[in-house]
Scaffold this motif. Structure first.
Motif, PDB file in Angstrom:
ATOM      1  N   UNK A  32       0.803  -1.203   0.000  1.00 46.86           N
ATOM      2  CA  UNK A  32       0.000   0.000   0.000  1.00 46.86           C
ATOM      3  C   UNK A  32       0.842   1.262   0.000  1.00 46.86           C
ATOM      4  N   UNK A  33       2.039   1.161   0.585  1.00 42.67           N
ATOM      5  CA  UNK A  33       2.941   2.316   0.641  1.00 42.67           C
ATOM      6  C   UNK A  33       3.844   2.405  -0.582  1.00 42.67           C
ATOM      7  N   UNK A  34       3.727   1.419  -1.499  1.00 39.26           N
ATOM      8  CA  UNK A  34       4.574   1.432  -2.684  1.00 39.26           C
ATOM      9  C   UNK A  34       5.983   0.961  -2.442  1.00 39.26           C
ATOM     10  N   UNK A  35       6.212   0.249  -1.328  1.00 35.86           N
ATOM     11  CA  UNK A  35       7.559  -0.227  -1.001  1.00 35.86           C
ATOM     12  C   UNK A  35       7.635  -1.753  -1.005  1.00 35.86           C
ATOM     13  N   UNK A  36       6.630  -2.412  -1.558  1.00 27.87           N
ATOM     14  CA  UNK A  36       6.600  -3.864  -1.507  1.00 27.87           C
ATOM     15  C   UNK A  36       7.538  -4.509  -2.500  1.00 27.87           C
ATOM     16  N   UNK A  37       7.703  -5.807  -2.327  1.00 26.38           N
ATOM     17  CA  UNK A  37       8.497  -6.590  -3.264  1.00 26.38           C
ATOM     18  C   UNK A  37       7.801  -7.926  -3.490  1.00 26.38           C
ATOM     19  N   UNK A  38       8.476  -8.833  -4.163  1.00 25.66           N
ATOM     20  CA  UNK A  38       7.853 -10.101  -4.539  1.00 25.66           C
ATOM     21  C   UNK A  38       7.527 -10.980  -3.332  1.00 25.66           C
ATOM     22  N   UNK A  39       8.068 -10.658  -2.167  1.00 27.80           N
ATOM     23  CA  UNK A  39       7.849 -11.477  -0.974  1.00 27.80           C
ATOM     24  C   UNK A  39       6.920 -10.797   0.024  1.00 27.80           C
ATOM     25  N   UNK A  40       6.355  -9.658  -0.349  1.00 28.41           N
ATOM     26  CA  UNK A  40       5.491  -8.925   0.573  1.00 28.41           C
ATOM     27  C   UNK A  40       4.153  -9.633   0.759  1.00 28.41           C
ATOM     28  N   UNK A  41       3.634  -9.568   1.989  1.00 26.68           N
ATOM     29  CA  UNK A  41       2.286 -10.045   2.262  1.00 26.68           C
ATOM     30  C   UNK A  41       1.275  -9.085   1.635  1.00 26.68           C
ATOM     31  N   UNK A  42       0.060  -9.583   1.442  1.00 28.29           N
ATOM     32  CA  UNK A  42      -1.055  -8.735   1.042  1.00 28.29           C
ATOM     33  C   UNK A  42      -1.731  -8.254   2.329  1.00 28.29           C
ATOM     34  N   UNK A  43      -1.581  -6.974   2.642  1.00 29.88           N
ATOM     35  CA  UNK A  43      -2.179  -6.393   3.844  1.00 29.88           C
ATOM     36  C   UNK A  43      -3.382  -5.546   3.438  1.00 29.88           C
ATOM     37  N   UNK A  44      -4.535  -5.850   4.013  1.00 29.55           N
ATOM     38  CA  UNK A  44      -5.761  -5.118   3.700  1.00 29.55           C
ATOM     39  C   UNK A  44      -6.424  -4.699   5.009  1.00 29.55           C
ATOM     40  N   UNK A  45      -6.802  -3.429   5.081  1.00 23.59           N
ATOM     41  CA  UNK A  45      -7.599  -2.957   6.206  1.00 23.59           C
ATOM     42  C   UNK A  45      -9.049  -2.857   5.771  1.00 23.59           C
ATOM     43  N   UNK A  46      -9.932  -3.463   6.543  1.00 23.12           N
ATOM     44  CA  UNK A  46     -11.361  -3.452   6.277  1.00 23.12           C
ATOM     45  C   UNK A  46     -12.032  -2.516   7.279  1.00 23.12           C
ATOM     46  N   UNK A  47     -12.706  -1.503   6.779  1.00 29.57           N
ATOM     47  CA  UNK A  47     -13.373  -0.533   7.640  1.00 29.57           C
ATOM     48  C   UNK A  47     -14.814  -0.971   7.851  1.00 29.57           C
ATOM     49  N   UNK A  48     -15.200  -1.106   9.120  1.00 32.98           N
ATOM     50  CA  UNK A  48     -16.554  -1.546   9.467  1.00 32.98           C
ATOM     51  C   UNK A  48     -16.954  -0.893  10.784  1.00 32.98           C
ATOM     52  N   UNK A  49     -18.250  -0.817  11.022  1.00 30.11           N
ATOM     53  CA  UNK A  49     -18.720  -0.284  12.299  1.00 30.11           C
ATOM     54  C   UNK A  49     -18.316  -1.237  13.426  1.00 30.11           C
ATOM     55  N   UNK A  50     -18.059  -0.662  14.592  1.00 26.07           N
ATOM     56  CA  UNK A  50     -17.576  -1.465  15.716  1.00 26.07           C
ATOM     57  C   UNK A  50     -18.514  -2.621  16.032  1.00 26.07           C
ATOM     58  N   UNK A  51     -19.816  -2.389  15.941  1.00 24.56           N
ATOM     59  CA  UNK A  51     -20.780  -3.438  16.274  1.00 24.56           C
ATOM     60  C   UNK A  51     -20.728  -4.610  15.299  1.00 24.56           C
ATOM     61  N   UNK A  52     -20.233  -4.360  14.081  1.00 22.28           N
ATOM     62  CA  UNK A  52     -20.188  -5.414  13.068  1.00 22.28           C
ATOM     63  C   UNK A  52     -18.891  -6.216  13.096  1.00 22.28           C
ATOM     64  N   UNK A  53     -17.897  -5.725  13.799  1.00 22.06           N
ATOM     65  CA  UNK A  53     -16.576  -6.362  13.724  1.00 22.06           C
ATOM     66  C   UNK A  53     -16.573  -7.792  14.269  1.00 22.06           C
ATOM     67  N   UNK A  54     -17.161  -8.082  15.429  1.00 18.30           N
ATOM     68  CA  UNK A  54     -17.111  -9.481  15.911  1.00 18.30           C
ATOM     69  C   UNK A  54     -17.732 -10.475  14.935  1.00 18.30           C
ATOM     70  N   UNK A  55     -18.903 -10.145  14.392  1.00 16.10           N
ATOM     71  CA  UNK A  55     -19.544 -11.057  13.449  1.00 16.10           C
ATOM     72  C   UNK A  55     -18.768 -11.192  12.157  1.00 16.10           C
TER      73      UNK A  55
END
Length: 266
Positions: A32-55
């Protein structure tokens, strides 16, 4: 991004976009920062309301859930899904509330889908705090001397494997010192699997020259001495350059105790 990384990202994006609880999804981490390489993990942040996060977390962890097949899937901290595919590609899905995500560094995220207005506010990453950096270095010195002072305990008990762990700790403190010497604080670093981009060629050469000791007294003592002689002079220079306070009384106590109880380290 490699074709395999792109394929995994697209698979994840398609699976996640179908869930209405996810308000937006963002590529983060080194890619996401443009500094990855062929061995980088895929990091994704998912934005959700707090009440929905546990489910949402429960559904993402379910075997029959939307995510691609994994050989290993872990849930951590009630907010993170860590997955490894059968061909050892890795992804991390972090669940965040809208309020939390606005505090992220806008330069290190990329919108995948959803409401772009939920992204970081655009504020630059906070400036480094010289005083905090100085305190970190002072703490490294204090901890290094503490571990060094435990040498007589390990030798007295003939706990050679424990002493090996101590050598590993001293080595890690040397690495931390080198990073601080380069002005690289904790917030400036990549993941745990990336180190060399933040070190100088001289530092890398020095670290690679370290000889891992076997669980043998003579080798363990030699390793402690080697690390002591590499760490303390460098630490003095860094502390002095930062205007910090050297723990002279603590150093004197440690060296006096070692001279008495384990002269080979004193």
């Amino acid at each position: 991004m490699t074709p395999d990384q792109q394929s995994l990202l697209e698979t994840l994006e398609t699976a996640l976009d179908a869930d209405d609880r996810i308000l937006s999804a963002w590529l983060t981490g080194s890619l996401g920062a443009g500094r990855g390489d062929a061995w980088s993990d895929i990091d994704i942040t998912l934005v959700a309301e707090a009440a929905d996060i546990p489910g949402l977390l429960g559904d993402l962890m379910a075997e029959d859930g939307p995510l691609p097949t994994t050989a290993l899937r872990l849930s951590q901290f009630g907010r993170l899904v860590n997955g490894t595919t059968p061909d050892l590609q890795r992804f991390d899905l972090l669940l965040s509330t809208p309020e939390e995500f606005t505090r992220q560094n806008a330069a290190a995220v990329m919108l995948l889908f959803g409401d772009a207005s939920q992204g970081p506010t655009g504020r630059a990453a906070p400036a480094s705090d010289p005083a905090a950096a100085t305190r970190r270095v002072e703490g490294l010195v204090t901890e290094f001397l503490r571990i060094l002072s435990l040498g007589p305990v390990a030798v007295g008990r003939r706990e050679w494997v424990v002493m090996q762990d101590g050598v590993g700790h001293l080595r890690r403190l040397l690495i931390e010192l080198m990073l601080e010497e380069n002005g690289i604080g904790p917030a400036d670093r990549g993941g745990a699997k990336k180190l060399y981009p933040f070190l100088t060629a001289e530092q890398i050469t020095e670290l690679e020259a370290l000889v891992p000791p076997r669980a043998v007294e003579a080798e363990l003592l030699a390793a402690n001495l080697d690390l002591r002689d590499r760490f303390l002079p460098r630490a003095r220079r860094v502390v002095q350059a930062r205007g910090g306070v050297w723990p002279a009384n603590w150093e004197a106590a440690v060296m006096t105790g070692l001279a008495r109880d384990l002269p080979k380290l004193g």
